[in-house]
Design a protein around this motif. Sequence first.
Motif, mmCIF file in Angstrom:
data_model
loop_
_atom_site.group_PDB
_atom_site.id
_atom_site.type_symbol
_atom_site.label_atom_id
_atom_site.label_comp_id
_atom_site.label_asym_id
_atom_site.label_seq_id
_atom_site.Cartn_x
_atom_site.Cartn_y
_atom_site.Cartn_z
ATOM 1 N N ARG A 103 -95.108 -52.523 -65.815
ATOM 2 C CA ARG A 103 -96.339 -51.704 -65.059
ATOM 3 C C ARG A 103 -96.423 -52.364 -63.772
ATOM 4 O O ARG A 103 -96.965 -51.781 -62.810
ATOM 5 C CB ARG A 103 -97.552 -52.533 -66.051
ATOM 6 N N ALA A 104 -96.213 -53.609 -63.376
ATOM 7 C CA ALA A 104 -96.284 -54.125 -61.921
ATOM 8 C C ALA A 104 -95.339 -53.394 -61.219
ATOM 9 O O ALA A 104 -95.590 -52.970 -59.941
ATOM 10 C CB ALA A 104 -95.668 -55.641 -61.906
ATOM 11 N N LYS A 105 -94.239 -52.878 -61.714
ATOM 12 C CA LYS A 105 -93.313 -51.978 -60.965
ATOM 13 C C LYS A 105 -94.153 -50.769 -60.524
ATOM 14 O O LYS A 105 -94.036 -50.270 -59.262
ATOM 15 C CB LYS A 105 -91.918 -51.581 -61.723
ATOM 16 N N ASP A 106 -94.668 -49.890 -61.584
ATOM 17 C CA ASP A 106 -95.597 -48.875 -61.324
ATOM 18 C C ASP A 106 -96.521 -49.061 -60.306
ATOM 19 O O ASP A 106 -96.860 -48.235 -59.525
ATOM 20 C CB ASP A 106 -96.005 -48.325 -62.705
ATOM 21 N N ARG A 107 -97.318 -50.228 -60.322
ATOM 22 C CA ARG A 107 -98.381 -50.351 -59.290
ATOM 23 C C ARG A 107 -97.829 -50.641 -58.187
ATOM 24 O O ARG A 107 -98.466 -50.105 -57.048
ATOM 25 C CB ARG A 107 -99.124 -51.951 -60.070
ATOM 26 N N MET A 108 -96.705 -51.370 -57.894
ATOM 27 C CA MET A 108 -96.119 -51.624 -56.593
ATOM 28 C C MET A 108 -95.767 -50.172 -55.744
ATOM 29 O O MET A 108 -96.330 -49.877 -54.893
ATOM 30 C CB MET A 108 -95.069 -52.485 -56.818
ATOM 31 N N VAL A 109 -95.114 -49.407 -56.580
ATOM 32 C CA VAL A 109 -94.413 -48.098 -56.092
ATOM 33 C C VAL A 109 -95.789 -47.373 -55.797
ATOM 34 O O VAL A 109 -95.739 -46.727 -54.562
ATOM 35 C CB VAL A 109 -93.652 -47.465 -57.053
ATOM 36 N N ASN A 110 -96.730 -47.256 -56.696
ATOM 37 C CA ASN A 110 -98.140 -46.356 -56.432
ATOM 38 C C ASN A 110 -98.748 -47.152 -55.069
ATOM 39 O O ASN A 110 -99.364 -46.389 -54.265
ATOM 40 C CB ASN A 110 -99.033 -46.504 -57.528
ATOM 41 N N LEU A 111 -99.050 -48.330 -55.177
ATOM 42 C CA LEU A 111 -99.542 -48.878 -53.908
ATOM 43 C C LEU A 111 -98.808 -48.454 -52.619
ATOM 44 O O LEU A 111 -99.501 -48.206 -51.667
ATOM 45 C CB LEU A 111 -99.719 -50.214 -53.759
ATOM 46 N N VAL A 112 -97.628 -48.581 -52.538
ATOM 47 C CA VAL A 112 -96.880 -48.246 -51.264
ATOM 48 C C VAL A 112 -96.931 -46.653 -51.028
ATOM 49 O O VAL A 112 -97.439 -46.376 -49.855
ATOM 50 C CB VAL A 112 -95.402 -48.390 -51.489
ATOM 51 N N SER A 113 -96.988 -45.909 -52.209
ATOM 52 C CA SER A 113 -97.229 -44.566 -52.041
ATOM 53 C C SER A 113 -98.580 -44.043 -51.631
ATOM 54 O O SER A 113 -98.597 -43.323 -50.694
ATOM 55 C CB SER A 113 -96.941 -43.791 -53.460
#
Length: 415
Positions: free
Chosen positions: A74-84
């Motif tokens: 979930r942290a990976k998804d959050r990180m990618v989404n934050l950068v996006s």
Amino acid sequence: MRHLITGPRVNTTSPATVALYDARPFFEKALQHGVQHGIIDTATLEAIRTDAPKGMVQIARYFGTEFLRPDLERAKDRMVNLVSLYLESSCDGDLHQAAQSLQEHSFLSRSKGGSDMLKALIAMPQTSHFGMNEHGGFRDEHIPVLAKWTLASLADYQAELAKRSQVAQITDAALWLAEQLGMDADELEEAGKDAEAVIRTALLALAAKRTEMPDWVAFEKLMATLRKKYAAAPDTIAIALPKGLPAEFKAAVDAVRQTLLSDLPKIIASALPARKLFDQTAAFMGRYFWVEDALAEVDHFERTLSKIWDKATGGHSDDSSLLTLFVSLAAGSTPKTLLTEKAAITLVRKLRKSGLHPALAQAFITAHAPDAYRDDYLLMWEEFVEDNQATLLSDMDYQLKDALALLRRECNIGA
């Protein structure tokens, strides 16, 4: 992270049509664009590969734990989404600019940029009601809310930002107008009213050239003036935007001004007293603002009572004058503190015909007598009625001699 760069995906909507769409995160698209066009170099790619795992662990720890695989995923998804979120918002969806941003700044800084965007959003006011918004920026108690937003789309973020920005404009505009009338933010918070209500009243007060936000007494007078002045032509009322209103507030204030202009003909046409209209009518409850000043209202109430009492008593406070007034009221006659002999005879005859109604005088004393003397006056009237009612109404006193003698002794009877 090596799996982030993928090709366009194909969605077959029917045997006859094939639609191409790219559902990848904006970060992934920007990264691929940068690599393909030589914007992002090998060193930057290597830095992203190094920073990404660190960021995942930090995010997993912040929202839960870094020791559970689901939290890390979930942290990976959050990180990618934050950068996006950060790249697509700050670069207006331009892949070339986004790729340059990735090349010129660290991957973790872009993630932090997205996080800062969401924290700022969460700290913005959600309602225009003063007293219901939190202050002090983002706090730890907001982390569960942030957790939800880290997986939101840019469209959701922009919609919420637009809504909260409008609320902020309204509240800031209300504060500016209130300051022109001597109120500050703390006083508005304590009052706990809607910003729109503050704006409507402020526009009325400024149009009437008031220098202070009205309390109830002043607001009631303002409404009375409007009703009297525009009773024949309520649609002719003109309420302009205040001079000096900052440009950034004009649209918000004008939108509320239009609702005020729509309200005014209804307010003027209403036969309801102001208090009932604004405090007990669903259409207007909470729609306008006035300063709650209990002392001012009590003072106004007492002064109003004093005017009625003074007018009725003519400024006299002796027992004879007051009893003359009370007897007149109880007989249903015109209130007077001095009776001529002829008027006294007429009064007694009316009493013999229609009766004495002590409650009428009692109600007047209760409603209008000064607080300091009300109980004494009620007692005086009660004793007068108890001692003299029989004489005033006696059928045996054919020539009215006893009744008139009583009135001469207890009341004011002139020649």
